[in-house]
Design a protein around this motif. Structure first.
Motif, PDB file in Angstrom:
ATOM      1  N   VAL A   6       0.836  -1.209   0.000  1.00  0.00           N
ATOM      2  CA  VAL A   6       0.000   0.000   0.000  1.00  0.00           C
ATOM      3  C   VAL A   6       0.867   1.254   0.000  1.00  0.00           C
ATOM      4  O   VAL A   6       0.635   2.194  -0.757  1.00  0.00           O
ATOM      5  N   LEU A   7       1.890   1.276   0.857  1.00  0.00           N
ATOM      6  CA  LEU A   7       2.771   2.449   0.901  1.00  0.00           C
ATOM      7  C   LEU A   7       3.548   2.610  -0.402  1.00  0.00           C
ATOM      8  O   LEU A   7       3.772   3.742  -0.855  1.00  0.00           O
ATOM      9  N   GLY A   8       3.936   1.496  -1.015  1.00  0.00           N
ATOM     10  CA  GLY A   8       4.625   1.577  -2.300  1.00  0.00           C
ATOM     11  C   GLY A   8       3.734   2.128  -3.394  1.00  0.00           C
ATOM     12  O   GLY A   8       4.170   2.922  -4.228  1.00  0.00           O
ATOM     13  N   ILE A   9       2.470   1.725  -3.399  1.00  0.00           N
ATOM     14  CA  ILE A   9       1.525   2.240  -4.393  1.00  0.00           C
ATOM     15  C   ILE A   9       1.289   3.736  -4.179  1.00  0.00           C
ATOM     16  O   ILE A   9       1.249   4.503  -5.132  1.00  0.00           O
ATOM     17  N   ILE A  10       1.171   4.143  -2.920  1.00  0.00           N
ATOM     18  CA  ILE A  10       1.002   5.573  -2.629  1.00  0.00           C
ATOM     19  C   ILE A  10       2.215   6.359  -3.105  1.00  0.00           C
ATOM     20  O   ILE A  10       2.081   7.420  -3.727  1.00  0.00           O
ATOM     21  N   ALA A  11       3.410   5.850  -2.828  1.00  0.00           N
ATOM     22  CA  ALA A  11       4.633   6.526  -3.270  1.00  0.00           C
ATOM     23  C   ALA A  11       4.714   6.576  -4.790  1.00  0.00           C
ATOM     24  O   ALA A  11       5.126   7.590  -5.366  1.00  0.00           O
ATOM     25  N   LEU A  12       4.312   5.499  -5.449  1.00  0.00           N
ATOM     26  CA  LEU A  12       4.343   5.456  -6.912  1.00  0.00           C
ATOM     27  C   LEU A  12       3.374   6.465  -7.510  1.00  0.00           C
ATOM     28  O   LEU A  12       3.734   7.215  -8.425  1.00  0.00           O
ATOM     29  N   VAL A  13       2.164   6.532  -6.979  1.00  0.00           N
ATOM     30  CA  VAL A  13       1.177   7.493  -7.487  1.00  0.00           C
ATOM     31  C   VAL A  13       1.646   8.926  -7.260  1.00  0.00           C
ATOM     32  O   VAL A  13       1.543   9.780  -8.149  1.00  0.00           O
TER      33      VAL A  13
ATOM     34  N   VAL B 142       1.895  20.419  -8.938  1.00  0.00           N
ATOM     35  CA  VAL B 142       2.906  19.943  -7.997  1.00  0.00           C
ATOM     36  C   VAL B 142       2.776  20.625  -6.651  1.00  0.00           C
ATOM     37  O   VAL B 142       2.894  20.000  -5.611  1.00  0.00           O
ATOM     38  N   GLY B 143       2.504  21.917  -6.641  1.00  0.00           N
ATOM     39  CA  GLY B 143       2.507  22.663  -5.391  1.00  0.00           C
ATOM     40  C   GLY B 143       1.265  22.495  -4.550  1.00  0.00           C
ATOM     41  O   GLY B 143       1.197  23.020  -3.459  1.00  0.00           O
ATOM     42  N   THR B 144       0.283  21.757  -5.027  1.00  0.00           N
ATOM     43  CA  THR B 144      -0.948  21.600  -4.262  1.00  0.00           C
ATOM     44  C   THR B 144      -0.935  20.276  -3.509  1.00  0.00           C
ATOM     45  O   THR B 144      -0.419  19.291  -4.008  1.00  0.00           O
ATOM     46  N   PRO B 145      -1.499  20.243  -2.311  1.00  0.00           N
ATOM     47  CA  PRO B 145      -1.483  18.989  -1.554  1.00  0.00           C
ATOM     48  C   PRO B 145      -2.399  17.931  -2.173  1.00  0.00           C
ATOM     49  O   PRO B 145      -3.525  18.226  -2.542  1.00  0.00           O
ATOM     50  N   PHE B 146      -1.878  16.748  -2.353  1.00  0.00           N
ATOM     51  CA  PHE B 146      -2.601  15.604  -2.907  1.00  0.00           C
ATOM     52  C   PHE B 146      -3.127  15.858  -4.309  1.00  0.00           C
ATOM     53  O   PHE B 146      -4.069  15.231  -4.746  1.00  0.00           O
ATOM     54  N   GLY B 147      -2.524  16.797  -5.016  1.00  0.00           N
ATOM     55  CA  GLY B 147      -2.906  17.048  -6.398  1.00  0.00           C
ATOM     56  C   GLY B 147      -4.243  17.740  -6.558  1.00  0.00           C
ATOM     57  O   GLY B 147      -4.849  17.693  -7.610  1.00  0.00           O
ATOM     58  N   VAL B 148      -4.732  18.411  -5.513  1.00  0.00           N
ATOM     59  CA  VAL B 148      -6.011  19.100  -5.582  1.00  0.00           C
ATOM     60  C   VAL B 148      -5.804  20.467  -6.213  1.00  0.00           C
ATOM     61  O   VAL B 148      -5.000  21.259  -5.742  1.00  0.00           O
ATOM     62  N   VAL B 149      -6.507  20.721  -7.293  1.00  0.00           N
ATOM     63  CA  VAL B 149      -6.395  22.002  -7.981  1.00  0.00           C
ATOM     64  C   VAL B 149      -7.390  22.974  -7.345  1.00  0.00           C
ATOM     65  O   VAL B 149      -8.584  22.716  -7.296  1.00  0.00           O
ATOM     66  N   VAL B 150      -6.864  24.072  -6.863  1.00  0.00           N
ATOM     67  CA  VAL B 150      -7.695  25.088  -6.226  1.00  0.00           C
ATOM     68  C   VAL B 150      -7.816  26.258  -7.184  1.00  0.00           C
ATOM     69  O   VAL B 150      -6.814  26.802  -7.638  1.00  0.00           O
ATOM     70  N   PRO B 151      -9.034  26.657  -7.538  1.00  0.00           N
ATOM     71  CA  PRO B 151      -9.209  27.749  -8.511  1.00  0.00           C
ATOM     72  C   PRO B 151      -8.784  29.092  -7.952  1.00  0.00           C
ATOM     73  O   PRO B 151      -8.724  29.356  -6.824  1.00  0.00           O
TER      74      PRO B 151
END
Length: 67
Positions: A39-46, A58-67
């Motif tokens: 599970v941790l390897g998959i998280i690191a890979l993603v 890149v600069g947003t946490p967990f890839g969340v795009v904030v408008p």
């Protein structure tokens, strides 16, 4: 980091191979550690793939795009 994609991919492969070994059937704790590693390897890979191939978020946490 240049080798982070290779390390994340290797961790997923090693954990998957480890979970398929006969020792997992004998030792229950090994299955839990192998699953956690997978599970941790998959998280690191993603996370590594998203940072490497999606530089706009890149600069947003967990890839969340904030408008």
């Amino acid at each position: 980091m240049p080798g982070s994609l290779a390390i994340a991919l290797a961790s997923v492969i090693v954990a998957a191979i480890g979970l398929g070994s006969p020792a997992v059937a004998v030792h229950g704790g090994v299955r839990a550690l192998g699953t956690a590693g997978l599970v941790l390897g998959i998280i690191a890979l993603v996370q590594t793939v998203s940072v490497t191939f999606l530089p706009a978020i890149v600069g947003t946490p967990f890839g969340v795009v904030v408008p």
